[in-house]
Write an enzyme that holds these catalytic residues in place. Structure first.
Site: not given
Ligand code: NAP
Length: 263
Positions: A65, A143, A157, A159-161, A190
């Site tokens: 992305v 987030s 992190y 700041a980005s969110k 999560i």
């Molecule tokens: P995840 O399982 O790590 O999924 C994130 C996915 O994004 C991974 O497949 C990752 O690929 C991919 N990604 C990373 N860099 C990328 C790039 N440059 N271009 C395209 N795809 C990319 O994490 P998740 O927990 O499902 O997170 C999903 C969203 O929820 C994120 O934005 C995260 O910040 C947000 N979030 C998560 C939590 C939590 O507790 N889990 C809480 C708040 C917010 P790789 O595996 O190859 O890096």
């Protein structure tokens, strides 16, 4: 309204970060509801866009992305193949716990590039079409850290969110006159691969207390619902927000966190 009642037949849905965690659960949910899903992820095997099989469901596209040109090409191709784009979910993201004085310029830049700039590039490319078609819904995954400053997450992190929440509001104002809605979700903790290294059992926590090791692990003690969330519990809210049932919600940031933050 339960999301089991929400139908997505024929809807064209594009998801980033669809290979893991919340993005993967969202892909599965939209498939079950009859949508045409185009799932993209950094981790999907490399293939030329011209060789992608658009007859599959989900269509799987490798996409970084951070690459504005590539994002634009993928969105153009989806519209060319299906004639429209109904829903876009930005779930791609990275997370780091690096402490303030250890964050290098490169690490700061990459965090902002994936979580903030990447989300913006996808919204920008999608809105070009959604505004023209006078219909569409975007859901960006922010987030709780973007609202409160994360206890475990790095300042970059958080700041980005926070940037995701701000851009969502700007884009919602821009697109509202065209009948297009843009919202964000602020998940709490999560259970996904992103944070699995922070989750631990109470035995390990007790050991850290006994040995006077600063607590770095996430427990459930401070979550009112006394458990961490599951990816499907975010996917359900994404599905609702993207649907006609949420037709009067735009620019919102919906907290889904087991009660840790009650704004
Ligand atoms: P995840 O399982 O790590 O999924 C994130 C996915 O994004 C991974 O497949 C990752 O690929 C991919 N990604 C990373 N860099 C990328 C790039 N440059 N271009 C395209 N795809 C990319 O994490 P998740 O927990 O499902 O997170 C999903 C969203 O929820 C994120 O934005 C995260 O910040 C947000 N979030 C998560 C939590 C939590 O507790 N889990 C809480 C708040 C917010 P790789 O595996 O190859 O890096």
């Amino acid at each position: 309204m339960s999301t089991t009642q929400i139908k997505c037949n024929q809807k064209v849905v594009f998801i980033t970060g669809g290979g893991s965690g919340i993005g993967a659960a969202t892909t599965d949910l939209f498939l079950k509801k009859g949508a045409k899903v185009i799932s993209s992820d950094f981790s999907f095997p490399a293939v030329e866009l011209s060789d992608v099989d658009f007859n599959l469901n989900p269509v799987k596209i490798p996409l970084d992305v951070r690459n504005q040109g590539q994002v634009s090409k993928v969105i153009n191709m989806i519209v060319e193949k299906f004639g429209n784009l109904d829903v876009v979910i930005n779930s791609a993201g990275i997370f780091k716990e690096t402490s303030v004085f250890e964050i290098s310029e490169d690490e700061w830049d990459n965090m902002m590039a994936v979580n903030a700039k990447g989300t913006f590039f996808v919204c920008q490319a999608a809105l070009r079409y959604m505004i023209k078609q006078k219909n569409g819904s975007i859901v960006n995954i922010s987030s709780e850290s973007g609202l409160t400053g994360g206890e475990f997450s790095g300042a970059h992190y958080s700041a980005s969110k926070a940037a995701v929440i701000g851009m969502t509001k700007s884009l919602a104002k821009l697109s509202a006159p065209y009948g297009v809605r843009v919202n964000s979700i602020a998940p709490g903790t999560i259970s996904t691969p992103m944070i699995s290294h922070l989750l631990t059992n109470s035995e390990t926590i007790q050991k850290e207390i006994d040995e006077n090791i600063p607590l770095k692990r996430l427990g459930v003690e401070n979550i009112p619902l006394k458990r961490i969330g599951q990816p499907i519990e975010i996917a359900n809210v994404i599905c609702f927000l993207s649907s006609e049932e949420a037709s009067y919600i735009t620019g919102g940031c919906i907290c889904v966190n087991g009660g840790t933050l009650m704004p």
